[in-house]
Design a protein around this motif. Structure first.
Motif, PDB file in Angstrom:
ATOM      1  N   PHE A  57       7.241  19.562   0.408  1.00  0.00           N
ATOM      2  CA  PHE A  57       8.092  20.059   1.489  1.00  0.00           C
ATOM      3  C   PHE A  57       7.338  20.052   2.821  1.00  0.00           C
ATOM      4  CE2 PHE A  57       8.695  23.836   4.161  1.00  0.00           C
ATOM      5  CZ  PHE A  57       9.951  23.558   4.677  1.00  0.00           C
ATOM      6  N   VAL A  58       6.108  20.564   2.822  1.00  0.00           N
ATOM      7  CA  VAL A  58       5.337  20.642   4.063  1.00  0.00           C
ATOM      8  C   VAL A  58       5.052  19.241   4.602  1.00  0.00           C
ATOM      9  CG1 VAL A  58       3.170  21.406   5.097  1.00  0.00           C
ATOM     10  CG2 VAL A  58       4.328  22.872   3.444  1.00  0.00           C
ATOM     11  N   GLU A  59       4.686  18.329   3.725  1.00  0.00           N
ATOM     12  CA  GLU A  59       4.390  16.958   4.165  1.00  0.00           C
ATOM     13  C   GLU A  59       5.637  16.292   4.754  1.00  0.00           C
ATOM     14  OE1 GLU A  59       0.778  15.703   1.106  1.00  0.00           O
ATOM     15  OE2 GLU A  59       2.860  15.389   0.512  1.00  0.00           O
ATOM     16  N   GLU A  60       6.787  16.506   4.126  1.00  0.00           N
ATOM     17  CA  GLU A  60       8.025  15.913   4.635  1.00  0.00           C
ATOM     18  C   GLU A  60       8.420  16.518   5.982  1.00  0.00           C
ATOM     19  OE1 GLU A  60      10.898  16.443   1.566  1.00  0.00           O
ATOM     20  OE2 GLU A  60      10.175  14.742   0.359  1.00  0.00           O
ATOM     21  N   GLU A  61       8.203  17.819   6.136  1.00  0.00           N
ATOM     22  CA  GLU A  61       8.516  18.470   7.401  1.00  0.00           C
ATOM     23  C   GLU A  61       7.628  17.943   8.532  1.00  0.00           C
ATOM     24  OE1 GLU A  61      10.853  21.585   8.641  1.00  0.00           O
ATOM     25  OE2 GLU A  61      11.456  19.670   7.773  1.00  0.00           O
ATOM     26  N   ILE A  62       6.349  17.748   8.234  1.00  0.00           N
ATOM     27  CA  ILE A  62       5.437  17.217   9.249  1.00  0.00           C
ATOM     28  C   ILE A  62       5.864  15.817   9.661  1.00  0.00           C
ATOM     29  CG2 ILE A  62       3.079  16.361   9.601  1.00  0.00           C
ATOM     30  CD1 ILE A  62       2.090  18.799   8.040  1.00  0.00           C
ATOM     31  N   GLU A  63       6.218  15.003   8.684  1.00  0.00           N
ATOM     32  CA  GLU A  63       6.670  13.643   8.983  1.00  0.00           C
ATOM     33  C   GLU A  63       7.946  13.675   9.830  1.00  0.00           C
ATOM     34  OE1 GLU A  63       8.062   9.530   6.660  1.00  0.00           O
ATOM     35  OE2 GLU A  63       7.271  11.236   5.523  1.00  0.00           O
ATOM     36  N   ALA A 105       2.028  25.153  12.964  1.00  0.00           N
ATOM     37  CA  ALA A 105       2.085  26.052  11.803  1.00  0.00           C
ATOM     38  C   ALA A 105       2.123  25.258  10.501  1.00  0.00           C
ATOM     39  CB  ALA A 105       3.310  26.953  11.917  1.00  0.00           C
ATOM     40  N   LEU A 106       2.870  24.171  10.494  1.00  0.00           N
ATOM     41  CA  LEU A 106       2.933  23.336   9.292  1.00  0.00           C
ATOM     42  C   LEU A 106       1.584  22.721   8.967  1.00  0.00           C
ATOM     43  CD1 LEU A 106       6.363  21.599   9.894  1.00  0.00           C
ATOM     44  CD2 LEU A 106       5.800  23.083   7.959  1.00  0.00           C
ATOM     45  N   ASP A 107       0.825  22.327   9.988  1.00  0.00           N
ATOM     46  CA  ASP A 107      -0.517  21.794   9.756  1.00  0.00           C
ATOM     47  C   ASP A 107      -1.384  22.812   9.021  1.00  0.00           C
ATOM     48  OD1 ASP A 107      -0.600  19.179  10.573  1.00  0.00           O
ATOM     49  OD2 ASP A 107      -1.074  19.651  12.658  1.00  0.00           O
TER      50      ASP A 107
END
Length: 398
Positions: free
Chosen positions: A339-345, A384-386
Motif C-alpha cells: 500500500f505504501v509503495e503504491e501510494e508513493i508511486e 510521511a509516506l517515505d
C-alpha cells in the motif's frame, strides 16, 4: 469715515468659500467606508493593520469584570517586519509554569440559550450558530460587538469543503489512494443548511461564514473570545493547559515555563480537553479538513483506518532531522508495504500532474490560497509516506 469693502475683495472671498466647500465635498467622498456591522466591516478594515481588531477585542475583554488576560503576552505579527506574515500570541516576558494566561467568564461566551441546543452534537452546533448570528444582527448594539467584528473579518472559505470546485477536487485527488470520502466529505455546510433549519437563509454568505467560524473555533458549543486566538502546535511547542471551573469560567495556564519572545500555542487535537480526538487519532488530514491548514511539525498520520498511526517530529536542536514513532504499533505485513509503495508511486505521478496544472487553464480556477495548501499537503503526505515506508521495511526485516 465709514469703512467700505471693495468688490474685488468680496469676489475673492466668495471664490475662497466655494473652493473650500468643493474640497470638503471631495474629502467626504474619500472618507473611509462605514464600519457598521455586519455588512460594512470587511470594507472598513480592509486597509487597516491585521492586528487592530484583535487588540481592540483584547482591550474589551480586559475591561469586563471577572475577565483576566495576562499582560505578559501580546497579539502581534509573527514577523514584526513583515505585514503579510501570520499572527499569533507571544510572551513579552518570562512566564512561569502554572501562571494563568487568561480566564474568560461564562457571560463573555457566545453559546446556546437552552439545554436542548447545548446537547446538540451537530458540527456546527446549531444553537451556537444561531446565537452568534443573533449577535451579528444586533450589530454595534450587541454587547459582544468587538468579538463579532473580529469574527466577521476572519478569512472566509478556509475549510476545504467550502473551496472552489476545482480546488476541492484537486485536494481530494491528492488523498485518493485511501478513501477520501472518509476524510474530506465533512458535510459541515450541509449540516448547517439541512439540520439547523435555517429556512430561507441558505443564500446568506454572512450566515454561512458564521457557521464555519463555529466549526473552526467553538469549544464544544461555546465560542470563547481570546482563547480562539492561540495558534495550534503540538510536541514541545505546546505550552498551555485548559480547564473549565465550577462557575463555568474558562482558564488557560502555562503548562511549562515560556520564555520571552516565544509563541504561545494551543492544540486542536492533543489538548487537555481533547480526549475524544486523542482516542480516535485525529491527525494532520483531520486538521486540514476541519481548520483549513497543514499543521507544522509535529504531525500525526493515520493510514488504513487506524491500522497504522505514527507521529513525525523535528529532532530538538536539529530541525532538519525528522524523528519517527508509532502511535499504534501496527501488524506489519507485505500488504501494508505494498500500500505504501503504491501510494508513493501515485503521489509522484500526481506531482507531475500538479506541475502540469500549474500552467493549465484549470489553475486559473483555483485561488492561490487553495493551491498553496494543496501543494503543502501533497508534500507533507508524500514525506510521511517515505518515513512510513522506511519504518515498515525495517519492521518486516526484523
Amino acid at each position: 469715515m465709514k469703512a467700505t469693502t471693495s468688490r474685488p475683495f468680496l469676489f475673492a472671498l466668495l471664490l475662497t468659500v466655494i473652493i473650500c466647500n468643493v474640497k470638503a465635498d471631495q474629502n467626504k467622498s474619500k472618507e473611509a467606508p462605514s464600519c457598521d456591522m455586519p455588512n460594512n466591516i470587511e470594507n472598513c478594515y480592509a486597509n487597516k493593520p491585521n492586528t487592530e481588531l484583535p487588540n481592540e477585542l483584547i482591550e474589551w475583554i480586559k475591561s469586563q469584570s471577572d475577565a483576566f488576560i495576562s499582560n505578559k503576552q501580546e497579539f502581534r505579527l509573527q514577523d514584526p517586519l513583515d505585514p503579510t506574515s501570520g499572527t499569533g500570541i507571544f510572551a513579552v516576558e518570562r512566564i512561569e509554569k502554572g501562571e494563568i494566561l487568561c480566564n474568560i467568564p461564562d457571560n463573555l461566551m457566545i453559546q446556546p440559550d437552552n439545554d436542548y441546543d447545548r446537547d446538540d452534537y451537530n458540527v456546527p452546533n446549531c444553537g451556537t450558530v444561531w446565537a452568534l448570528i443573533h449577535e451579528m444582527e444586533l450589530g454595534d448594539e450587541s454587547r459582544f460587538a468587538p468579538y463579532v467584528r473580529y469574527l466577521l473579518t476572519r478569512p472566509r472559505d478556509q475549510i476545504p469543503e467550502t473551496w472552489s470546485d476545482a480546488g476541492y477536487a484537486t485536494l481530494r485527488e491528492t488523498y485518493s489512494g485511501q478513501d477520501p470520502d472518509d476524510w474530506f466529505d465533512t458535510e459541515y455546510m450541509e449540516t448547517w443548511h439541512e439540520e439547523c433549519e435555517q429556512g430561507g437563509s441558505k443564500d446568506n454568505p454572512l450566515y454561512d461564514h458564521m457557521a464555519m467560524q463555529v466549526v473552526q473555533r467553538a469549544e464544544d458549543e461555546q465560542m470563547i473570545p481570546f482563547y480562539d486566538m492561540y495558534n495550534h502546535r503540538n510536541g514541545h511547542w505546546l505550552n498551555t493547559r485548559q480547564k473549565f471551573h465550577d462557575d463555568d469560567s474558562f482558564e488557560i495556564s502555562a503548562s511549562r515555563t515560556i520564555q520571552a519572545g516565544e509563541q504561545i500555542y494551543n492544540s486542536y487535537n492533543m489538548c487537555d480537553l481533547c480526549d475524544g480526538r486523542k482516542e480516535t487519532f485525529f491527525d494532520s488530514t483531520d486538521i486540514l479538513v476541519t481548520y483549513g491548514f497543514v499543521e507544522q511539525m509535529p504531525q500525526r498520520w493515520n493510514f488504513l483506518g487506524e491500522t497504522a498511526v505514527f507521529d513525525l517530529d523535528e529532532k530538538k536542536g536539529d530541525p532538519q532531522t525528522i524523528e519517527f514513532s508509532w502511535a499504534t504499533f501496527p501488524k506489519l505485513d507485505p500488504a501494508m508495504l505494498e500500500f505504501v509503495e503504491e501510494e508513493i508511486e501515485r503521489l509522484d505521478h500526481l506531482e507531475w500532474s500538479l506541475q502540469d496544472k500549474e500552467t493549465s487553464s484549470l489553475r486559473t480556477l483555483i485561488p492561490d490560497i487553495e493551491w498553496n495548501v494543496i501543494v503543502q499537503y501533497h508534500n507533507a503526505y508524500r514525506a510521511a509516506l517515505d518515513h512510513g515506508l522506511r519504518a515498515t521495511t525495517e519492521g518486516l526485516a526484523i
